[in-house]
Design a protein around this motif. Sequence first.
Motif, mmCIF file in Angstrom:
data_model
loop_
_atom_site.group_PDB
_atom_site.id
_atom_site.type_symbol
_atom_site.label_atom_id
_atom_site.label_comp_id
_atom_site.label_asym_id
_atom_site.label_seq_id
_atom_site.Cartn_x
_atom_site.Cartn_y
_atom_site.Cartn_z
ATOM 1 N N LEU A 9 41.324 71.000 44.019
ATOM 2 C CA LEU A 9 41.372 71.643 42.712
ATOM 3 C C LEU A 9 40.107 71.270 41.951
ATOM 4 O O LEU A 9 39.920 70.126 41.542
ATOM 5 C CB LEU A 9 42.603 71.178 41.919
ATOM 6 C CG LEU A 9 43.975 71.433 42.534
ATOM 7 C CD1 LEU A 9 45.068 71.136 41.506
ATOM 8 C CD2 LEU A 9 44.094 72.854 43.048
ATOM 9 N N GLY A 10 39.218 72.248 41.773
ATOM 10 C CA GLY A 10 37.980 72.023 41.047
ATOM 11 C C GLY A 10 36.775 72.297 41.907
ATOM 12 O O GLY A 10 36.600 71.682 42.965
ATOM 13 N N GLY A 11 35.930 73.222 41.454
ATOM 14 C CA GLY A 11 34.741 73.612 42.209
ATOM 15 C C GLY A 11 33.457 73.090 41.618
ATOM 16 O O GLY A 11 32.401 73.700 41.793
ATOM 17 N N GLY A 12 33.520 71.940 40.915
ATOM 18 C CA GLY A 12 32.311 71.277 40.448
ATOM 19 C C GLY A 12 31.704 70.423 41.542
ATOM 20 O O GLY A 12 32.115 70.476 42.711
ATOM 21 N N ILE A 13 30.743 69.594 41.180
ATOM 22 C CA ILE A 13 30.015 68.834 42.195
ATOM 23 C C ILE A 13 30.923 67.856 42.930
ATOM 24 O O ILE A 13 30.786 67.656 44.139
ATOM 25 C CB ILE A 13 28.797 68.119 41.569
ATOM 26 C CG1 ILE A 13 27.898 67.545 42.663
ATOM 27 C CG2 ILE A 13 29.237 67.048 40.582
ATOM 28 C CD1 ILE A 13 26.572 67.025 42.146
ATOM 29 N N ILE A 14 31.898 67.259 42.240
ATOM 30 C CA ILE A 14 32.800 66.325 42.902
ATOM 31 C C ILE A 14 33.700 67.057 43.893
ATOM 32 O O ILE A 14 33.852 66.643 45.051
ATOM 33 C CB ILE A 14 33.645 65.552 41.869
ATOM 34 C CG1 ILE A 14 32.752 64.706 40.956
ATOM 35 C CG2 ILE A 14 34.692 64.696 42.565
ATOM 36 C CD1 ILE A 14 32.041 63.568 41.639
ATOM 37 N N GLY A 15 34.312 68.152 43.454
ATOM 38 C CA GLY A 15 35.188 68.906 44.339
ATOM 39 C C GLY A 15 34.461 69.478 45.534
ATOM 40 O O GLY A 15 34.957 69.414 46.673
ATOM 41 N N GLY A 38 30.762 79.248 39.380
ATOM 42 C CA GLY A 38 30.213 77.986 38.892
ATOM 43 C C GLY A 38 31.285 76.991 38.518
ATOM 44 O O GLY A 38 32.420 77.050 38.983
ATOM 45 N N ALA A 39 30.910 76.045 37.642
ATOM 46 C CA ALA A 39 31.812 74.971 37.240
ATOM 47 C C ALA A 39 31.491 74.568 35.813
ATOM 48 O O ALA A 39 30.649 75.173 35.163
ATOM 49 C CB ALA A 39 31.674 73.790 38.195
ATOM 50 N N GLU A 40 32.124 73.532 35.345
ATOM 51 C CA GLU A 40 31.977 73.124 33.941
ATOM 52 C C GLU A 40 30.882 72.075 33.763
ATOM 53 O O GLU A 40 29.704 72.393 33.735
ATOM 54 C CB GLU A 40 33.319 72.615 33.417
ATOM 55 C CG GLU A 40 34.259 73.737 33.008
ATOM 56 C CD GLU A 40 33.912 74.350 31.664
ATOM 57 O OE1 GLU A 40 32.982 73.848 30.990
ATOM 58 O OE2 GLU A 40 34.557 75.333 31.286
ATOM 59 N N ARG A 202 48.662 69.778 53.170
ATOM 60 C CA ARG A 202 49.128 68.417 53.441
ATOM 61 C C ARG A 202 48.567 67.424 52.426
ATOM 62 O O ARG A 202 49.141 66.359 52.197
ATOM 63 C CB ARG A 202 48.717 67.999 54.857
ATOM 64 C CG ARG A 202 49.444 68.775 55.941
ATOM 65 C CD ARG A 202 49.218 68.170 57.315
ATOM 66 N NE ARG A 202 47.860 68.414 57.799
ATOM 67 C CZ ARG A 202 46.947 67.472 57.958
ATOM 68 N NH1 ARG A 202 47.210 66.217 57.636
ATOM 69 N NH2 ARG A 202 45.757 67.774 58.440
ATOM 70 N N LEU A 203 47.416 67.779 51.816
ATOM 71 C CA LEU A 203 46.783 66.888 50.845
ATOM 72 C C LEU A 203 46.139 67.725 49.751
ATOM 73 O O LEU A 203 45.494 68.743 50.034
ATOM 74 C CB LEU A 203 45.720 66.019 51.526
ATOM 75 C CG LEU A 203 44.919 65.083 50.609
ATOM 76 C CD1 LEU A 203 45.822 63.999 50.018
ATOM 77 C CD2 LEU A 203 43.749 64.458 51.357
ATOM 78 N N LEU A 204 46.313 67.269 48.524
ATOM 79 C CA LEU A 204 45.671 67.887 47.367
ATOM 80 C C LEU A 204 44.646 66.896 46.815
ATOM 81 O O LEU A 204 44.953 65.718 46.609
ATOM 82 C CB LEU A 204 46.707 68.209 46.295
ATOM 83 C CG LEU A 204 46.208 68.915 45.027
ATOM 84 C CD1 LEU A 204 45.842 70.352 45.336
ATOM 85 C CD2 LEU A 204 47.267 68.858 43.934
ATOM 86 N N VAL A 205 43.419 67.356 46.600
ATOM 87 C CA VAL A 205 42.388 66.541 45.945
ATOM 88 C C VAL A 205 42.205 67.075 44.532
ATOM 89 O O VAL A 205 41.836 68.237 44.338
ATOM 90 C CB VAL A 205 41.055 66.569 46.718
ATOM 91 C CG1 VAL A 205 39.972 65.815 45.946
ATOM 92 C CG2 VAL A 205 41.234 65.967 48.111
ATOM 93 N N LEU A 206 42.491 66.233 43.549
ATOM 94 C CA LEU A 206 42.424 66.627 42.147
ATOM 95 C C LEU A 206 41.050 66.276 41.601
ATOM 96 O O LEU A 206 40.729 65.115 41.352
ATOM 97 C CB LEU A 206 43.515 65.905 41.355
ATOM 98 C CG LEU A 206 43.567 66.143 39.848
ATOM 99 C CD1 LEU A 206 43.712 67.624 39.531
ATOM 100 C CD2 LEU A 206 44.711 65.345 39.230
ATOM 101 N N ALA A 207 40.209 67.306 41.448
ATOM 102 C CA ALA A 207 38.832 67.130 40.978
ATOM 103 C C ALA A 207 38.529 68.168 39.907
ATOM 104 O O ALA A 207 37.484 68.824 39.934
ATOM 105 C CB ALA A 207 37.859 67.255 42.153
#
Length: 368
Positions: A9-15, A38-40, A202-207
């Motif tokens: 979740l999140g398409g910024g640099i971390i995600g 893009g991203a925020e 199976r896994l969610l990454v919250l970014a």
Amino acid sequence: MTHPDVLVLGGGIIGLAAARELALRGLRVEVVERLPAGAEASLAAAGMLSPFSETISPGPFLDACRASRDLWGPWVATLEEETGLTVDYDTSGSLLVALNEEDEAELDRALQSARDLGEQADEMEIPALRHWVPDITPEARRAVHLTGEHRVDNVQLCAVLALAAQKLGVTIHYDSEVERVERRHPEGTVLVHGRHWRKEARLLVLAAGAWSGLIPELPPLPVRPVRGQVLLLGGVEWPWRGSLRQGHFYAVRRGATGLLIGATVEEAGFDKHNTVEGIEDLLAFTRRLFPGIGRTRLETVWAGLRPGTPDDLPLLGGIPGWPVLAATGHFRNGILLAPWTAREVARLAFAEGGEIPELSPKRFLSGS
């Protein structure tokens, strides 16, 4: 409904960095980003890779910042090789400039801190400063050169990183806001609902940056938006290619002749507007440090929302009772920490060692 191994979740640099790293490990990864493109904060940032001049105390977080700084050069080279594109990555360093006694005390602190860590930090003679930065004020009393602070064009980097991830099979879904998340028993998976779509993983990454604490049904994380306003000047012809700091403000080169001036730190909720007061503060800093720059082009202004936490440290680790890894709350160091965070997310996803307690989200979750 699609079934990736990992949903980010999140398409910024971390995600994006985490998605690419997980795909390198052979997982099927999809990214959902609420914006149409893009991203925020990742696109609003100035791109400084500064593990020292952010006044970071010794400990696991500073260790992470230094480790990530050291990853940046090889990381950029690999991304360029994977995509055939180039990234403006500069290792000139950072100049800390003193105009008064308070500034000089800060320079002394930075010098001592860097040397205690075995990092290179040197006094720069004022004539040399004037050569590198011709518009510097005559009031400059001292300058310190921190060699270990780099910069990157984060806008370029995010575009290159997205392409690199896609080349590894990562699917990025833009304009995809999450409506709610649910745990599935006994499957041990997570089901994410959006408007007109569902995805089970199976896994969610919250970014999700500043929005990470607002995902319906997930335990609320104490992540808040902290507004930063930035302006871009054009036509700045200096030999210096790195960044400069004086007090709480900075100037960072962008492209051949651009100069970013930033950034305010404001508790303004999710209001991302520029304000007269904020831009006035940035212009006052510009005129104070570079008094001869007044006729330079003011190209544009913008604002972004950093993800802050109560202790200004990231949230990196598992959410108890959920197949969820948090990778958020990086505040002013999201660009710097991207390659290190991606590596840590992959390590935790494959259960290769434990979490860093000081950064774990469990420190804020009751009953954990």
